[in-house]
Design a protein around this motif. Structure first.
Motif, mmCIF file in Angstrom:
data_model
loop_
_atom_site.group_PDB
_atom_site.id
_atom_site.type_symbol
_atom_site.label_atom_id
_atom_site.label_comp_id
_atom_site.label_asym_id
_atom_site.label_seq_id
_atom_site.Cartn_x
_atom_site.Cartn_y
_atom_site.Cartn_z
ATOM 1 N N LYS A 232 18.916 -28.763 -33.702
ATOM 2 C CA LYS A 232 17.674 -29.476 -33.638
ATOM 3 C C LYS A 232 17.528 -30.913 -33.849
ATOM 4 C CE LYS A 232 13.348 -28.060 -36.058
ATOM 5 N NZ LYS A 232 12.536 -27.220 -37.270
ATOM 6 N N ASN A 263 17.266 -23.852 -31.677
ATOM 7 C CA ASN A 263 18.528 -23.392 -30.718
ATOM 8 C C ASN A 263 18.695 -24.716 -29.874
ATOM 9 O OD1 ASN A 263 18.973 -20.622 -30.939
ATOM 10 N ND2 ASN A 263 16.685 -20.386 -30.762
ATOM 11 N N ASN A 331 20.880 -18.016 -30.048
ATOM 12 C CA ASN A 331 19.698 -16.991 -30.251
ATOM 13 C C ASN A 331 19.728 -17.000 -31.787
ATOM 14 O OD1 ASN A 331 17.599 -15.153 -30.400
ATOM 15 N ND2 ASN A 331 18.904 -13.486 -30.430
ATOM 16 N N ILE A 332 19.361 -18.174 -32.451
ATOM 17 C CA ILE A 332 19.246 -18.541 -33.909
ATOM 18 C C ILE A 332 17.621 -18.184 -34.292
ATOM 19 C CG2 ILE A 332 19.602 -20.178 -35.506
ATOM 20 C CD1 ILE A 332 21.278 -21.489 -33.387
ATOM 21 N N THR A 333 17.727 -17.251 -35.297
ATOM 22 C CA THR A 333 16.298 -16.946 -35.741
ATOM 23 C C THR A 333 16.191 -17.501 -37.400
ATOM 24 O OG1 THR A 333 17.095 -14.754 -36.304
ATOM 25 C CG2 THR A 333 15.995 -15.454 -34.101
ATOM 26 N N GLY A 334 15.194 -17.501 -37.771
ATOM 27 C CA GLY A 334 14.957 -17.969 -39.350
ATOM 28 C C GLY A 334 14.191 -19.268 -39.235
ATOM 29 N N GLU A 335 14.029 -19.783 -40.670
ATOM 30 C CA GLU A 335 13.396 -21.097 -40.973
ATOM 31 C C GLU A 335 13.761 -21.517 -42.278
ATOM 32 O OE1 GLU A 335 9.138 -20.856 -40.831
ATOM 33 O OE2 GLU A 335 9.160 -19.237 -42.003
ATOM 34 N N TYR A 339 18.942 -18.908 -42.015
ATOM 35 C CA TYR A 339 18.942 -18.685 -40.546
ATOM 36 C C TYR A 339 20.042 -17.518 -40.104
ATOM 37 C CZ TYR A 339 16.658 -22.725 -40.052
ATOM 38 O OH TYR A 339 15.623 -24.024 -40.257
ATOM 39 N N ASN A 340 19.735 -16.678 -39.076
ATOM 40 C CA ASN A 340 20.759 -15.708 -38.534
ATOM 41 C C ASN A 340 21.234 -16.235 -37.303
ATOM 42 O OD1 ASN A 340 21.982 -13.418 -37.420
ATOM 43 N ND2 ASN A 340 20.404 -12.059 -38.685
ATOM 44 N N ASN A 342 23.112 -14.584 -35.433
ATOM 45 C CA ASN A 342 23.038 -13.416 -34.150
ATOM 46 C C ASN A 342 24.247 -13.430 -33.162
ATOM 47 O OD1 ASN A 342 20.472 -12.461 -35.155
ATOM 48 N ND2 ASN A 342 19.461 -14.179 -34.213
#
Length: 542
Positions: A232, A263, A331-335, A339-340, A342
């Motif tokens: 980011k 991502n 494929n990063i998720t969260g905020e 964060y995960n 994955n």
């Protein structure tokens, strides 16, 4: 937007140079009737030579820069290895001990006695015309002819992508580049409107505290403010065709804004802009010069894993199958600091940064092949100083100065191949580019570098008799027999230790060869012209 021809008459910093080891470039690489070769110059960040397996060190960097011999912590670099052996790489190439003076050395072909950038945050001072106050001198003020101006006067279109390390927010038109993509942006440490990945400082009960902008939480065990340049990233465009102004934050289009997020990986953004630039120049049949100052290798706060104690955040996962690389799409998720990953991001570590650099070199080669210009393009790969935790800032032996240096020029008549037992300086890159680009350094403009091109294209056996580096008031210098470091210790360098560091200290000169003694005397005679930190720290004029 580029520096005018009248600038080349500016010689306030020029002095007579009596050393035959400091001659400017004179031998063009191509004739006037031939197409000029494209040039891609990749300057990695904080990567010691020992991190590249081609240097065959028995030691390298592990967790937080700790020296290890664990093969799992040494990067696989099949592509860099191949081009280093098909092209050539220098056994002992020196930069300065830290970022700013090393970049100044490369860009200007000069040492700090001329450009006045002695160390990070230690620059020569000048009086600002607008404020009347003292401020650090800008690199283009002491050294108005640099690699950007060289490319421009040689008929090249040029782009500067990555880290700038210039320490100011305006005047970038004075560096000679047609375009720029800066990661992070110039308004350091302020963030762009599009990212929260930054480390900033605030006062809590009168005490300075660093905090993670993304999560809002304070940070312990981390030492400096920063903008994000990996995930980011904070990106700013300079004179880009898609921008509405000279300087503009990216993402700057509806499509790029939609795709931008956690991502988005900064080194990928850099290469996307570089490839777009190459496409545009190739479509117009114009020779191009890419100055890619990648962040790969530099430590950073890990916004994806704020609890991480390592220096180097993970990269996207890449895999080599013996012929090609494949990349796992992140494929990063969260905020907000939670964060995960994955399974799509590597573990932290220098080795993963070096491997990702290898992947990007492969992408470069694939791009050149696709455009059928692989034999019309020269790649140069180097780094600005030693690895953080081992060499960066160090003036002990050559820990801080010893960096990789590779030249790959498949379409040129190079007479050297593979590892070359010579010494070279980052200051040599500017005059080498002058030879490659078929140009010359302006008459009367003093440089300290010596072109490597005659060595690479003739039967010459040697390149330089000595190399020099600096850290504020500390001088480092070496020849082929002896080396003096910043602690004024002398070392025997007639053989290279298997860890590239454990040189024999010279305590008794009566036990040293006459050749070594003569070289010591020669090096001592060279030092005074550069060792002017106390007597000429600031420029006389700009």
């Amino acid at each position: 937007m580029l520096v005018s021809a009248a600038l080349f008459g500016l010689n306030a910093c020029s002095n007579a140079n009596n050393s035959t080891d400091l001659t400017p470039a004179q031998t063009p690489a191509v004739s006037e009737n031939q197409t000029k070769p494209n040039v891609i110059l990749i300057y990695a960040d904080d990567i010691s030579a020992r991190e590249f397996s081609i240097y065959q060190s028995k030691k390298w960097s592990g967790f937080r820069g700790k020296t290890v011999s664990d093969p799992e912590k040494l990067a696989e670099i099949p592509v860099i290895s191949e081009i280093a052996n098909q092209g050539m790489f220098v056994e002992n190439a020196w930069a300065a001990t830290v970022c700013s003076p090393s970049r100044a050395m490369l860009m200007t072909g000069r040492y700090a006695n001329l450009h006045k950038w002695w160390h990070n945050k230690d620059y020569g001072l000048v009086t600002d015309e607008k404020t009347g106050q003292k401020r650090p001198v800008r690199l283009y003020e002491t050294s108005p002819f640099q690699i950007g101006q060289l490319a421009n006067t040689s008929g090249y279109q040029s782009i500067w992508v990555g880290k700038t390390q210039m320490g100011h927010t305006d005047g970038f038109e004075n560096y000679g580049f047609d375009e720029g993509v800066f990661t992070p942006g110039l308004k350091y440490p302020d963030l762009s409107p599009y990212t929260t990945f930054g480390v900033q400082a605030k006062k809590v009960d009168g005490v300075r505290v660093l905090y993670n902008v993304d999560s809002g939480k304070s940070i312990e065990g981390f030492s400096y403010v920063q903008q994000g340049w990996y995930w980011k990233p904070n990106v700013e465009l300079f004179n880009h065709p898609s921008a509405k102004s000279e300087l503009e934050y990216w993402p700057n289009t509806s499509e790029s804004k939609e795709k931008f997020g956690v991502n988005t990986f900064g080194p990928d953004v850099e290469l996307d802009f570089i490839f777009d630039f190459i496409d545009r120049q190739h479509s117009q049949n114009k020779p191009f010069f890419v100055y890619h100052t990648t962040h790969l290798g530099h430590d950073a706060f890990d916004f994806l894993q704020p609890e991480s104690k390592d220096k180097w955040p993970g990269t996207p996962i890449v895999n080599w199958d013996g012929e090609k690389y494949t990349r796992v799409k992140p494929n990063i998720t969260g905020e907000k600091g939670q964060y995960n990953l994955n399974g799509t991001v590597t573990d932290p570590g220098m080795h993963n940064h070096v491997k990702y650099l290898d992947y990007q070199i492969w992408l470069y080669l694939e791009k050149l092949k696709k455009l059928q210009i692989q034999n019309d393009t020269i790649l140069i790969i180097a780094a600005d100083n030693g690895t953080s935790g081992y060499g960066k800032h160090s003036h002990v032996k050559q820990q801080g100065t010893h960096v990789p240096f590779i030249v790959y020029a498949p379409g040129q008549q190079m007479t050297k191949k593979g590892k070359q037992p010579i010494i070279a300086s980052m200051a040599d890159i500017l005059p080498t580019l002058a030879d490659i680009m078929g140009s010359e350094i302006p008459q009367g403009y003093e440089i300290n570098g010596k072109s490597l091109w005659p060595f690479l294209t003739t039967d010459a056996k040697t390149h330089r008799e000595w190399i020099y580096a600096y850290k504020k008031d500390k001088t480092l210098i070496r020849g082929n027999y002896v080396m003096k470091d910043g602690n004024d210790n002398w070392w025997n360098v007639t053989t290279t230790p298997d860890d590239l560091d454990s040189f024999e200290k010279i305590n008794d000169w009566s036990k040293v060869s006459e050749q070594a003694k003569k070289e010591r005397d020669k090096l001592n005679a060279v030092i005074p012209q550069f060792d002017v930190y106390e007597t000429a720290h600031d420029p006389d004029s700009i």
